[in-house]
Design an enzyme around this catalytic site. Sequence first.
Site, PDB file in Angstrom:
ATOM      1  N   CYS A  21       0.916  -1.157   0.141  1.00  0.00           N
ATOM      2  CA  CYS A  21       0.303   0.034  -0.042  1.00  0.00           C
ATOM      3  C   CYS A  21       1.029   1.242   0.025  1.00  0.00           C
ATOM      4  O   CYS A  21       1.825   1.302   0.822  1.00  0.00           O
ATOM      5  CB  CYS A  21      -0.899  -0.055   1.404  1.00  0.00           C
ATOM      6  SG  CYS A  21      -2.146   1.410   1.301  1.00  0.00           S
ATOM      7  N   PRO A  22       0.501   2.194  -0.695  1.00  0.00           N
ATOM      8  CA  PRO A  22      -0.645   2.393  -1.821  1.00  0.00           C
ATOM      9  C   PRO A  22      -0.213   1.940  -3.238  1.00  0.00           C
ATOM     10  O   PRO A  22      -1.134   2.229  -4.190  1.00  0.00           O
ATOM     11  CB  PRO A  22      -0.731   4.072  -1.591  1.00  0.00           C
ATOM     12  CG  PRO A  22       0.518   4.583  -1.646  1.00  0.00           C
ATOM     13  CD  PRO A  22       1.383   3.540  -0.849  1.00  0.00           C
TER      14      PRO A  22
END
Length: 84
Positions: A21-22
């Site tokens: 993430c992201p």
Amino acid sequence: MSEPIESLTVDAVLDATGLFCPEPVMMLHQKVRDLPPSGLLKVIATDPSTCRDIPKFCVFLGHELVAEQAEESTFLYWIRKKSD
């Protein structure tokens, strides 16, 4: 989902293996942009946060999460782009 995952014909594949993430969602956003309306994308990810992030992405942007599947530490998603 009415048809088995194995019978789905995908238009593109996004391999986000090893990314966290992201990055998977950022790559997903770009890949979906490149799909034709109603195109089907298969996403392969290893980040467990995609279990939360990808369904929310689909709801927020109006795409259909056709199927999702977990295989050990790999997460698979089939996403149909909304038709314009």
